[in-house]
Every structure is written in C-alpha cells, then in structure tokens.
Design a protein around this motif. Structure first.
Motif, PDB file in Angstrom:
ATOM      1  N   LEU A 160       1.990   0.813  -7.124  1.00 53.73           N
ATOM      2  CA  LEU A 160       2.812   2.028  -7.099  1.00 53.73           C
ATOM      3  C   LEU A 160       2.228   3.073  -8.050  1.00 53.73           C
ATOM      4  CD1 LEU A 160       6.417   0.482  -7.017  1.00 53.73           C
ATOM      5  CD2 LEU A 160       5.175   1.556  -5.155  1.00 53.73           C
ATOM      6  N   GLU A 161       1.838   2.609  -9.226  1.00 53.36           N
ATOM      7  CA  GLU A 161       1.240   3.529 -10.212  1.00 53.36           C
ATOM      8  C   GLU A 161      -0.029   4.162  -9.662  1.00 53.36           C
ATOM      9  OE1 GLU A 161       2.008   5.143 -12.971  1.00 53.36           O
ATOM     10  OE2 GLU A 161       3.915   4.082 -12.821  1.00 53.36           O
ATOM     11  N   SER A 162      -0.907   3.316  -9.085  1.00 55.92           N
ATOM     12  CA  SER A 162      -2.193   3.862  -8.665  1.00 55.92           C
ATOM     13  C   SER A 162      -2.061   4.741  -7.418  1.00 55.92           C
ATOM     14  CB  SER A 162      -3.230   2.751  -8.477  1.00 55.92           C
ATOM     15  OG  SER A 162      -2.742   1.814  -7.577  1.00 55.92           O
ATOM     16  N   ASN A 163      -0.936   4.643  -6.717  1.00 56.46           N
ATOM     17  CA  ASN A 163      -0.732   5.508  -5.549  1.00 56.46           C
ATOM     18  C   ASN A 163       0.332   6.576  -5.803  1.00 56.46           C
ATOM     19  OD1 ASN A 163      -2.371   4.346  -3.155  1.00 56.46           O
ATOM     20  ND2 ASN A 163      -1.478   2.576  -4.170  1.00 56.46           N
ATOM     21  N   LYS A 164       0.520   6.868  -7.067  1.00 62.01           N
ATOM     22  CA  LYS A 164       1.601   7.764  -7.450  1.00 62.01           C
ATOM     23  C   LYS A 164       1.480   9.148  -6.776  1.00 62.01           C
ATOM     24  CE  LYS A 164       4.412   8.817 -11.344  1.00 62.01           C
ATOM     25  NZ  LYS A 164       4.695   8.740 -12.744  1.00 62.01           N
ATOM     26  N   THR A 165       0.257   9.608  -6.652  1.00 64.59           N
ATOM     27  CA  THR A 165       0.082  10.938  -6.053  1.00 64.59           C
ATOM     28  C   THR A 165       0.482  10.924  -4.587  1.00 64.59           C
ATOM     29  OG1 THR A 165      -1.995  10.663  -7.261  1.00 64.59           O
ATOM     30  CG2 THR A 165      -1.558  12.841  -6.328  1.00 64.59           C
ATOM     31  N   THR A 166       0.017   9.939  -3.846  1.00 63.57           N
ATOM     32  CA  THR A 166       0.388   9.855  -2.421  1.00 63.57           C
ATOM     33  C   THR A 166       1.898   9.711  -2.258  1.00 63.57           C
ATOM     34  OG1 THR A 166      -1.534   8.401  -2.353  1.00 63.57           O
ATOM     35  CG2 THR A 166      -0.303   8.665  -0.293  1.00 63.57           C
ATOM     36  N   LEU A 167       2.478   8.848  -3.063  1.00 70.20           N
ATOM     37  CA  LEU A 167       3.895   8.537  -2.863  1.00 70.20           C
ATOM     38  C   LEU A 167       4.819   9.600  -3.455  1.00 70.20           C
ATOM     39  CD1 LEU A 167       3.716   4.713  -3.627  1.00 70.20           C
ATOM     40  CD2 LEU A 167       3.843   5.806  -1.392  1.00 70.20           C
ATOM     41  N   ALA A 168       4.307  10.321  -4.429  1.00 71.15           N
ATOM     42  CA  ALA A 168       5.028  11.439  -5.052  1.00 71.15           C
ATOM     43  C   ALA A 168       6.484  11.125  -5.395  1.00 71.15           C
ATOM     44  CB  ALA A 168       4.949  12.670  -4.143  1.00 71.15           C
ATOM     45  N   PHE A 169       6.686  10.066  -6.150  1.00 70.63           N
ATOM     46  CA  PHE A 169       8.071   9.762  -6.536  1.00 70.63           C
ATOM     47  C   PHE A 169       8.367  10.306  -7.931  1.00 70.63           C
ATOM     48  CE2 PHE A 169       5.406   5.998  -7.261  1.00 70.63           C
ATOM     49  CZ  PHE A 169       5.616   5.744  -8.603  1.00 70.63           C
TER      50      PHE A 169
END
Ligand code: ASP
Ligand code: MG
Length: 407
Positions: free
Chosen positions: A316-325
């Motif tokens: 989740l951390e490493s995909n934070k930009t994609t997921l934009a939470f």
C-alpha cells in the motif's frame, strides 16, 4: 476392485512405531481386496525443524531453496513406509512428487497442482503394488521442485484420488473426524457422521484445521468422496460427500480463525487497482466492506491474515501515488468466528441469533460477512474461544445434530 487413497498426516507417521501402525492399516485395506495408493506427510514435526534450520541461516530464505529443503521431509517417510510394507511381504514402492507426475505451477512455497500424469501410479497399482506417494510436493514443467504450502499433503491425496478416480479418499489424522466445533475449545462438540462437501469447504476455509481448504476445494471440483478418521482407533470417521441436504436449514458447525488484521483506507478512488496489486502479490484478502460518498471517494476496510500484514502495508505504501488515499489505519488482535450451515440467507433467524448471542456476552462485532453457507463476524481475538463456546451452546447442537446432520 475398489481403489482407495489413504493419507496419513505427520503425527500418524511420527515415529517408527507409528509407521508400523500405519502399515497395519494399509495391509488391512489391501487384504480386504482394495487397491491402495498412500500419501504421507513428513514425520512428526520434521517440516518445522527444517523451517527452523532455514530461518537460522536466513530471515527470508529463497523460495526455491526452501522447496528443495522441505520436500526432503516427505522423502524420509515414504521410503520408511515402503520398507516396512516390503518387509511384511507386500509389494510397495515409494514415489516422490515428481516421480508420481505431480505437475504444479511455478509459485514456490505455495504451488498449485495443475495436472497429474498418473500412468505410472496406475500401472503399478494394476500389478498389485502399494504405491506410496510423497505429499505436499510436485514439479514444474521446467523440472523445479515445488511445495504446495503447509498442510498441503491433504491436497496431494485428494488430487491424486481425483486423477486415478479412486472410490474413496481416507484422511487419517489425530482426531476421529470433523466435529461441530473444535473439541479442545468445546468439550461437548459432536462428531459429524456425514457432511456435504460445501459445508466442509466453509468449515475448512473458516478455520477448522482438520482438512486443508484447498484439498476440500479439489474434492468439490472433482466430486471426490472423503472420509476423515483417526489413525489411532477403529472408530468410524466423518464421511464428506455430495450436496447439502437442502431441507436441513441448520447450523452444522462453529469455527474460528485467530491472527486477523483489519486495514482501513479512507478517501481513495482506486478500488480495482488496489485489489489487482494485492492479488498479484498472492495476498488473500478476506472480508471486505466498502462505502462510497457522493464524490465516489471510498472508505474501505478489509482483513488479511497477520502473516500477510507487513507485505500488505508495504504494498500500500509503495503504491500510494496510484491509490491516492488520505488515511490508512490498521487494527490487529482480531479473530473471525463463523457459523456454517445451509440456507443462511433464507434463514435470517440464524444470523439474528448469532448477533444476539455475541451481544449478550459483550463481544463486539467489528465486521460481518454473510453468504448462503455461513455468517462470519470479526471480533477481538481474546474473545474468540468464548464466542465459539457461546455460539455452540446457543445453536443447541445436541438437538440439531440428531435431527439434521447425523443421518
Ligand atoms: N509436511 C508438510 C507440513 O508440515 C505438509 C503436510 O504435513 O501436509 O506442512
Ligand atoms: Mg494436516
């Protein structure tokens, strides 16, 4: 001639004396006129010892090398068992997973069986040989050794039974069958005489450790009849076969799973990317609850097992930009308690009774998941055993089992 697969777990082959006891079972089945194929686990705690050694050398051992190591455990038990049978005058041959033609995908440490080239086994059986196959292991198309995940020998046995069209797959273990709850937690739990594959599937998935869920999934897919019984007594076990008796809209068991973590993500709009990321990393997401506001931003909670929590948070951390939470919360120390039975949706009374029972014990419900075959509640882990006992007594098993399950 009837063809049966007999599977013996680690405890059942845990010592030389126990291996001798197992040979008695096999010989008895053979003398009764059956063709027998046997699947065994590694002796006693030997897989754990192998894991310990690996972890002393590396905190995160390479998956390929781990498979190479763990596959040796079963090679010990199959050869000893074959020797024991031969010395009693019975023709027996041991086969590793790859010799037995058990082909898997390439996912080390949790491979799935894709096909079994069973000709070799079938030819040996035709000649009257007792074939002893190593559980838990297989080989990829490229010749790499794989293992199926802890407890995977059950799956080997069922997949083999499906592939050679066995009449019955007997799972010998250290308990005498499938119970209405774990007898260690509920001393009054009852052994089920018969249960459908669907009900067993739910029980196994929701925490009943008597059978590996993937083994039941395989049995369901190929309609394999299973019998779970004790290797230490002659007691009748539990027969698992066929469909649910649709007339019996009743709970057949209560089960629980500890070590669950809940992750909540607030305000994001990339639901599908999130699950694609998790699935790609083989993270099993369990209960999901989601609600969206008028801007279609989502608040989402889902559960994973505690072992997967670290990896999930990293992803989740490493995909934070994609997921934009905007916000991420984690809650640990949770468990899932479930009631299993047919017709839960058409019988909402069971759900209501479950909620009332938990409330009367002051057990808070954090999440709920509901399907035709089960109702599960996420609750605090330190209350899980009490919840199981409460539900087992509330659903009046003594009466219900006589009416519905013990037929
Ligand atoms: N020996 C393996 C394990 O301990 C496989 C099995 O027992 O089913 O997980
Ligand atoms: Mg097992």
């Amino acid at each position: 001639m009837p063809l049966i697969v007999q599977k013996f777990g680690g405890t059942s082959v845990g010592s030389i004396d126990r291996i001798l006891m197992v040979t008695e079972r096999i010989v008895e089945a053979k003398n009764k006129g059956n063709d027998v194929v046997v699947v065994v686990s590694a002796m006693g705690q030997s897989t754990n010892s192998l894991v310990d050694m690996a972890e002393r050398l590396s905190p995160n051992p390479a998956g390929r090398e781990m498979d190479m190591l763990l596959a040796t455990g079963e090679q010990v038990s199959i050869s000893l068992l074959a020797m024991a049978l031969i010395s009693k005058g019975y023709p027996a041959v041991s086969l590793t997973g790859w010799q037995a033609g058990i082909m898997t995908d390439t996912v080390h440490n949790r491979a799935r069986i894709v096909h079994i080239h069973s000709d070799k086994i079938v030819n040996l059986v035709r000649k009257g040989t007792i074939v002893i196959v190593a559980g838990f292991q297989g080989i990829t198309e490229d010749g790499e050794v794989t293992t199926l995940g802890r407890g995977g020998s059950d799956t080997t046995a069922v997949a083999l039974a499906a592939s050679i069209k066995a009449d019955l797959c007997e799972i010998y273990t250290d308990v005498s069958g499938v119970f209405s709850a774990n007898p260690r937690i509920v001393p009054t739990a009852k052994k089920l005489v018969r249960i459908s594959l669907d009900e067993m599937m739910e029980l196994a998935t929701l925490g009943a450790s008597v059978l590996h869920p993937r083994a039941v999934e395989c049995a369901k897919k190929y309609n394999v009849r299973l019998m779970v019984r004790s290797s230490f007594s002659d007691e009748e076990g539990t027969l698992i076969e066929g469909d649910v008796d649709m007339e019996a809209k009743l709970v057949c068991g209560v089960t629980h799973k500890d070590h669950i973590a809940k992750i909540t993500i607030k305000k994001f709009d990339a639901l599908s990317s999130l699950f694609t990321i998790l699935v790609k990393s083989h993270i099993d997401v369990d209960i999901i609850t989601q609600c969206s506001d008028e801007l279609s931003l989502t608040n989402l909670s889902f559960t994973v097992s505690i072992e997967d929590l670290g990896r999930t948070l990293d992803l989740l951390e490493s995909n934070k930009t994609t997921l934009a939470f905007e916000e991420l919360n984690t809650e640990v120390g949770l468990a899932k308690v479930s009631i299993v039975g047919s017709g839960m949706v058409s019988n909402p009374e069971a759900t209501a009774r479950m909620f009332t029972a938990l409330a009367s014990e002051h057990i808070p419900i954090k999440m709920v998941s509901h399907s035709e075959m089960k109702v599960s509640c996420i609750i605090p882990e330190d209350m899980s055993e009490r919840a199981v006992r409460t539900l087992h007594s509330v659903f009046g098993f003594d009466v219900l089992l006589k009416e519905a399950v013990l037929h």
